[in-house]
Scaffold this motif. Structure first.
Motif, PDB file in Angstrom:
ATOM      1  N   VAL A 192       0.560 -13.390  -0.869  1.00  0.00           N
ATOM      2  CA  VAL A 192       1.060 -12.579  -0.002  1.00  0.00           C
ATOM      3  C   VAL A 192       0.941 -12.891   1.401  1.00  0.00           C
ATOM      4  O   VAL A 192      -0.255 -12.602   1.887  1.00  0.00           O
ATOM      5  N   ASP A 193       1.709 -13.450   2.332  1.00  0.00           N
ATOM      6  CA  ASP A 193       1.647 -13.959   3.375  1.00  0.00           C
ATOM      7  C   ASP A 193       2.258 -13.255   4.603  1.00  0.00           C
ATOM      8  O   ASP A 193       2.214 -13.686   5.878  1.00  0.00           O
ATOM      9  N   ASP A 194       3.268 -12.333   4.367  1.00  0.00           N
ATOM     10  CA  ASP A 194       3.963 -11.433   5.469  1.00  0.00           C
ATOM     11  C   ASP A 194       3.932 -10.041   5.059  1.00  0.00           C
ATOM     12  O   ASP A 194       3.622  -9.802   3.953  1.00  0.00           O
ATOM     13  N   ARG A 195       4.271  -9.201   5.932  1.00  0.00           N
ATOM     14  CA  ARG A 195       4.518  -7.657   5.818  1.00  0.00           C
ATOM     15  C   ARG A 195       5.391  -7.486   4.721  1.00  0.00           C
ATOM     16  O   ARG A 195       4.963  -6.344   4.057  1.00  0.00           O
ATOM     17  N   GLU A 196       6.440  -8.146   4.498  1.00  0.00           N
ATOM     18  CA  GLU A 196       7.467  -7.509   3.585  1.00  0.00           C
ATOM     19  C   GLU A 196       7.101  -7.909   2.091  1.00  0.00           C
ATOM     20  O   GLU A 196       7.223  -7.158   1.309  1.00  0.00           O
ATOM     21  N   ARG A 197       6.307  -8.982   1.883  1.00  0.00           N
ATOM     22  CA  ARG A 197       5.634  -9.232   0.671  1.00  0.00           C
ATOM     23  C   ARG A 197       4.622  -8.143   0.469  1.00  0.00           C
ATOM     24  O   ARG A 197       4.651  -7.752  -0.758  1.00  0.00           O
ATOM     25  N   ALA A 198       4.035  -7.880   1.428  1.00  0.00           N
ATOM     26  CA  ALA A 198       2.789  -7.027   1.199  1.00  0.00           C
ATOM     27  C   ALA A 198       3.552  -5.371   1.033  1.00  0.00           C
ATOM     28  O   ALA A 198       3.014  -4.633   0.041  1.00  0.00           O
ATOM     29  N   ARG A 199       4.565  -5.032   1.807  1.00  0.00           N
ATOM     30  CA  ARG A 199       5.348  -3.849   1.517  1.00  0.00           C
ATOM     31  C   ARG A 199       5.810  -3.803   0.022  1.00  0.00           C
ATOM     32  O   ARG A 199       5.598  -2.719  -0.531  1.00  0.00           O
ATOM     33  N   ALA A 200       6.085  -4.660  -0.636  1.00  0.00           N
ATOM     34  CA  ALA A 200       6.851  -4.515  -2.006  1.00  0.00           C
ATOM     35  C   ALA A 200       5.506  -4.201  -3.083  1.00  0.00           C
ATOM     36  O   ALA A 200       5.799  -3.889  -4.031  1.00  0.00           O
ATOM     37  N   LEU A 201       4.265  -4.316  -2.767  1.00  0.00           N
ATOM     38  CA  LEU A 201       3.301  -4.014  -3.483  1.00  0.00           C
ATOM     39  C   LEU A 201       2.755  -2.601  -3.345  1.00  0.00           C
ATOM     40  O   LEU A 201       1.895  -2.067  -3.974  1.00  0.00           O
ATOM     41  N   ILE A 202       2.975  -1.707  -2.356  1.00  0.00           N
ATOM     42  CA  ILE A 202       2.696  -0.359  -1.881  1.00  0.00           C
ATOM     43  C   ILE A 202       2.966   0.497  -3.450  1.00  0.00           C
ATOM     44  O   ILE A 202       4.202   0.264  -3.835  1.00  0.00           O
ATOM     45  N   GLY A 203       1.948   1.501  -3.704  1.00  0.00           N
ATOM     46  CA  GLY A 203       2.064   2.163  -4.788  1.00  0.00           C
ATOM     47  C   GLY A 203       1.776   1.440  -6.342  1.00  0.00           C
ATOM     48  O   GLY A 203       1.558   2.126  -7.106  1.00  0.00           O
ATOM     49  N   ARG A 204       1.327   0.108  -6.162  1.00  0.00           N
ATOM     50  CA  ARG A 204       1.184  -0.526  -7.459  1.00  0.00           C
ATOM     51  C   ARG A 204      -0.550  -0.304  -7.698  1.00  0.00           C
ATOM     52  O   ARG A 204      -1.209  -0.177  -6.730  1.00  0.00           O
ATOM     53  N   GLU A 205      -0.707   0.269  -9.028  1.00  0.00           N
ATOM     54  CA  GLU A 205      -2.164   0.289  -9.335  1.00  0.00           C
ATOM     55  C   GLU A 205      -2.796  -0.944  -9.422  1.00  0.00           C
ATOM     56  O   GLU A 205      -2.119  -2.089  -9.720  1.00  0.00           O
TER      57      GLU A 205
END
Length: 171
Positions: free
Chosen positions: A72-85
């Motif tokens: 996970v090397d950028d904001r967009e990839r990190a944003r896709a994980l928001i809300g995951r347990e």
């Protein structure tokens, strides 16, 4: 390929709550007693599919936790994980001492008072300032709130699936 662990073998330790910075770090809402204890696990299993993600590092940031996950090397990839347990296998949890329990182990146990009257089952725990509280589903659409104490922990019988408490049925 190994078979997937049974759903009962997982413990949810937190969730991804946001993004931090521009290099793919995520903000984490940790359910662990000490918030940064979630950083002690090398692998996090995210989402309902429990996909493994390697933890490259993390730290406390103010009152919260931030973490860097592998790949996970950028904001967009990190944003896709928001809300995951964020889950780990129960077998990865530290061993507890006598009279200590993980709340997830106690959820679902039957609650009886000292007279043998069934009060319901543990549905959750609440952390309050003074002491922790068991939330009991009475099976009739209601809830009981019973303080968790050393006395209550002494009544835990995991093998029998019950907790005996000093609590009257009409309280």
């Amino acid at each position: 390929m190994l078979p997937a662990p049974d759903p009962g073998e997982w413990v949810v330790l937190g969730r991804v709550s946001g993004i931090y910075g521009v290099r793919g770090m995520v903000k984490v809402f940790s359910f662990t007693e000490e918030r940064d204890a979630i950083l002690g696990y090398a692998l996090w299993y995210l989402g309902p599919e429990r996909r493994p993600w390697g933890l490259e590092g993390g730290r406390m940031q103010g009152e919260g936790v931030v973490a860097k996950l592998a790949q996970v090397d950028d904001r967009e990839r990190a944003r896709a994980l928001i809300g995951r347990e964020i889950a780990v296998l129960k077998t990865e949890l530290p061993t507890l001492g006598a009279g200590e329990f993980y709340w997830s182990t106690l959820v679902g146990l039957q609650i009886l008072n000292q007279e043998g009257v069934a009060l319901g089952t543990v549905s959750a725990f609440l952390e309050t300032g003074a002491n922790d509280v068991m939330v009991i589903d009475d099976g009739k659409g209601g809830e009981l709130l019973i303080p968790w104490s050393a006395e209550a922990s002494a009544g835990v019988d995991l093998a029998a699936g019950r907790i005996v408490v000093d609590w009257q049925a009409d309280w």
